[in-house]
Design a protein around this motif. Structure first.
Motif, PDB file in Angstrom:
ATOM      1  N   GLY A 148      39.044  41.477  28.776  1.00  0.00           N
ATOM      2  CA  GLY A 148      37.881  41.388  29.650  1.00  0.00           C
ATOM      3  C   GLY A 148      37.372  39.983  29.843  1.00  0.00           C
ATOM      4  N   VAL A 149      37.203  39.242  28.735  1.00  0.00           N
ATOM      5  CA  VAL A 149      36.708  37.868  28.838  1.00  0.00           C
ATOM      6  C   VAL A 149      37.738  36.986  29.532  1.00  0.00           C
ATOM      7  CG1 VAL A 149      35.941  35.845  27.548  1.00  0.00           C
ATOM      8  CG2 VAL A 149      35.240  38.127  26.806  1.00  0.00           C
ATOM      9  N   GLY A 150      39.013  37.193  29.218  1.00  0.00           N
ATOM     10  CA  GLY A 150      40.058  36.393  29.829  1.00  0.00           C
ATOM     11  C   GLY A 150      40.123  36.561  31.335  1.00  0.00           C
ATOM     12  N   THR A 151      40.055  37.804  31.813  1.00  0.00           N
ATOM     13  CA  THR A 151      40.109  38.034  33.258  1.00  0.00           C
ATOM     14  C   THR A 151      38.884  37.457  33.959  1.00  0.00           C
ATOM     15  OG1 THR A 151      39.162  40.252  32.949  1.00  0.00           O
ATOM     16  CG2 THR A 151      41.557  40.084  33.068  1.00  0.00           C
ATOM     17  N   ALA A 152      37.732  37.536  33.305  1.00  0.00           N
ATOM     18  CA  ALA A 152      36.531  36.933  33.885  1.00  0.00           C
ATOM     19  C   ALA A 152      36.644  35.417  33.921  1.00  0.00           C
ATOM     20  CB  ALA A 152      35.293  37.358  33.092  1.00  0.00           C
ATOM     21  N   ALA A 153      37.191  34.836  32.847  1.00  0.00           N
ATOM     22  CA  ALA A 153      37.327  33.380  32.766  1.00  0.00           C
ATOM     23  C   ALA A 153      38.280  32.857  33.832  1.00  0.00           C
ATOM     24  CB  ALA A 153      37.808  32.977  31.377  1.00  0.00           C
ATOM     25  N   ILE A 154      39.382  33.554  34.050  1.00  0.00           N
ATOM     26  CA  ILE A 154      40.323  33.132  35.088  1.00  0.00           C
ATOM     27  C   ILE A 154      39.615  33.037  36.432  1.00  0.00           C
ATOM     28  CG2 ILE A 154      42.322  33.857  36.458  1.00  0.00           C
ATOM     29  CD1 ILE A 154      43.484  35.083  33.926  1.00  0.00           C
ATOM     30  N   GLN A 155      38.862  34.067  36.771  1.00  0.00           N
ATOM     31  CA  GLN A 155      38.209  34.099  38.083  1.00  0.00           C
ATOM     32  C   GLN A 155      37.116  33.042  38.209  1.00  0.00           C
ATOM     33  OE1 GLN A 155      37.931  38.338  39.810  1.00  0.00           O
ATOM     34  NE2 GLN A 155      37.988  38.702  37.602  1.00  0.00           N
ATOM     35  N   LEU A 156      36.365  32.834  37.134  1.00  0.00           N
ATOM     36  CA  LEU A 156      35.347  31.785  37.168  1.00  0.00           C
ATOM     37  C   LEU A 156      35.986  30.416  37.392  1.00  0.00           C
ATOM     38  CD1 LEU A 156      32.850  32.711  34.293  1.00  0.00           C
ATOM     39  CD2 LEU A 156      32.279  32.391  36.701  1.00  0.00           C
ATOM     40  N   LEU A 157      37.018  30.127  36.616  1.00  0.00           N
ATOM     41  CA  LEU A 157      37.670  28.818  36.703  1.00  0.00           C
ATOM     42  C   LEU A 157      38.304  28.604  38.070  1.00  0.00           C
ATOM     43  CD1 LEU A 157      39.270  28.777  33.155  1.00  0.00           C
ATOM     44  CD2 LEU A 157      37.532  27.176  33.984  1.00  0.00           C
ATOM     45  N   LYS A 158      38.940  29.625  38.617  1.00  0.00           N
ATOM     46  CA  LYS A 158      39.557  29.477  39.932  1.00  0.00           C
ATOM     47  C   LYS A 158      38.512  29.294  41.020  1.00  0.00           C
ATOM     48  CE  LYS A 158      42.943  29.085  40.801  1.00  0.00           C
ATOM     49  NZ  LYS A 158      43.650  27.784  40.794  1.00  0.00           N
ATOM     50  N   SER A 159      37.372  29.963  40.866  1.00  0.00           N
ATOM     51  CA  SER A 159      36.299  29.783  41.858  1.00  0.00           C
ATOM     52  C   SER A 159      35.734  28.374  41.816  1.00  0.00           C
ATOM     53  CB  SER A 159      35.179  30.805  41.614  1.00  0.00           C
ATOM     54  OG  SER A 159      34.407  30.472  40.464  1.00  0.00           O
ATOM     55  N   TRP A 160      35.910  27.683  40.670  1.00  0.00           N
ATOM     56  CA  TRP A 160      35.431  26.312  40.512  1.00  0.00           C
ATOM     57  C   TRP A 160      36.513  25.276  40.773  1.00  0.00           C
ATOM     58  CZ3 TRP A 160      32.812  27.470  35.147  1.00  0.00           C
ATOM     59  CH2 TRP A 160      31.627  28.190  35.361  1.00  0.00           C
ATOM     60  N   GLY A 161      37.723  25.723  41.101  1.00  0.00           N
ATOM     61  CA  GLY A 161      38.773  24.784  41.475  1.00  0.00           C
ATOM     62  C   GLY A 161      39.662  24.285  40.364  1.00  0.00           C
ATOM     63  N   ALA A 162      39.677  24.951  39.207  1.00  0.00           N
ATOM     64  CA  ALA A 162      40.521  24.520  38.086  1.00  0.00           C
ATOM     65  C   ALA A 162      41.940  25.062  38.232  1.00  0.00           C
ATOM     66  CB  ALA A 162      39.925  24.985  36.765  1.00  0.00           C
ATOM     67  N   HIS A 163      42.879  24.441  37.514  1.00  0.00           N
ATOM     68  CA  HIS A 163      44.239  24.936  37.390  1.00  0.00           C
ATOM     69  C   HIS A 163      44.293  25.753  36.104  1.00  0.00           C
ATOM     70  CE1 HIS A 163      48.480  24.989  36.207  1.00  0.00           C
ATOM     71  NE2 HIS A 163      48.790  24.743  37.464  1.00  0.00           N
TER      72      HIS A 163
END
Length: 332
Positions: A148-163
């Motif tokens: 759960g935390v991992g999937t949320a983190a992926i989406q947050l980071l991608k929305s902020w422009g991270a690789h």
């Protein structure tokens, strides 16, 4: 009677968080301490204990000083561990823990996000020092990315422009790719270390697994560049359960300081991440949800009478996505 800053919500749905260990007694000493700070307690004073953290439902009543919510508002929240949880028809939450539910989500969808999204948010923002402004171009490794935390983190980071590089088993590849992960590593097919050797160094690592994972920090983070290793797996509650509050907190403090110094001497920042309830953070997460940049991943929606079945399902270890419990008929 409600406190002046509290809100009473009637919940339509709640999400089954990682409550299995708590149901078995994990964190009992810390729970007792938080509910009885003077430590004048009787044996078993953690009961009655209502599990559950996430809620999505309707505001029924507001305290006198609540200014931003009113009865009838559709809201979501994650209540802190030191309060009674969400496996009930009604819950009392502080106004600063509550946010208006994203309009694009149903209550079932909204109930699957607050706890994991806030945990990811506080780990990335408070511990890693990342943000929308600082993320573009950053390389982030997520260990245990399919939870759960991992999937949320992926989406947050991608929305902020991270690789984002996600570490998971092969059967989660499709979900990871759908969520926007740039690179995916299957730890079951070859040594994780060997696979990471082929990658460029990272600016941050978010660890959801624990164990030997932190050994990767010194090998695959960029030293002396502000790179940070953050783990959500800490010995805090374990030490308190095993040694008592005073000795447990002392042991935890010694462990943290020693790890921070060990990594700092090598040019790496070492941090622990913790969930923190926050209505304002949920406001920002809700904006990302309504913008289509974060979405829930739900496997099943069960009736409240099936809570035991939901726990048994999670204990079996076959869950994919979130399991949501419908407490009351949302049409009523």
């Amino acid at each position: 009677m409600l406190g002046r800053m509290n809100i009473l919500c009637r919940k339509s749905f709640l999400h089954l968080c990682r409550q299995l260990a708590v149901a078995d007694g994990y964190g009992a000493n810390s729970l007792n301490m938080s509910r009885d700070p003077l430590h004048v307690k009787m044996s078993g004073s953690e009961f009655p204990l209502i599990l559950g953290r996430d809620v999505s439902g309707t505001v029924m009543e507001c305290g006198l000083n609540v200014k931003y919510f009113k009865p009838g508002d559709q809201v979501w929240a994650a209540v802190p561990p030191w309060k009674q949880g969400s496996f009930a028809e009604f819950v009392v939450a502080s106004a600063n823990e509550v946010s208006l539910k994203p309009k694009s989500l149903s209550h079932a969808e909204a109930a699957s996000l607050p706890y994991v999204a806030l945990t990811a948010w506080t780990a990335l923002v408070n511990s890693c020092g990342l943000s929308k402004e600082k993320c573009p171009g950053k390389r982030v490794l997520i260990i245990g990315s399919s939870g759960g935390v991992g999937t949320a983190a992926i989406q947050l980071l991608k929305s902020w422009g991270a690789h984002v590089t996600a570490v998971c088993s092969g059967n989660a590849f499709t979900v990871m790719k759908d969520l926007g992960a740039d690179d995916i590593i299957d730890y079951t097919v070859a040594s994780l270390q060997d696979q990471l050797k082929t990658k460029d160094p990272f600016d941050a690592i978010l660890d959801n697994v624990g164990g030997t994972s932190e050994e990767l920090a010194l090998q695959y983070l960029k030293p002396w560049s502000g790179a940070t290793f953050v783990t959500l797996v800490t010995p805090f509650l374990y030490n308190n359960d095993r040694l008592g509050i005073a000795d447990g907190m002392m042991r935890t403090g010694v462990t943290l300081v020693s790890k921070v110094m060990k990594h700092y001497c090598k040019g790496i920042h070492y941090r622990w991440g913790f969930f923190a309830p926050s209505g304002p953070f949920l406001d920002e997460i809700g904006e990302l949800v309504d913008a289509g940049k974060i979405r829930p991943v739900i496997e099943d929606v069960l009736q409240f009478s099936d809570v035991r079945k939901a726990f048994q399902k999670l204990e079996a270890g076959h869950a994919r996505g979130k399991t949501v419990i419908q407490v009351v008929d949302p049409k009523k």
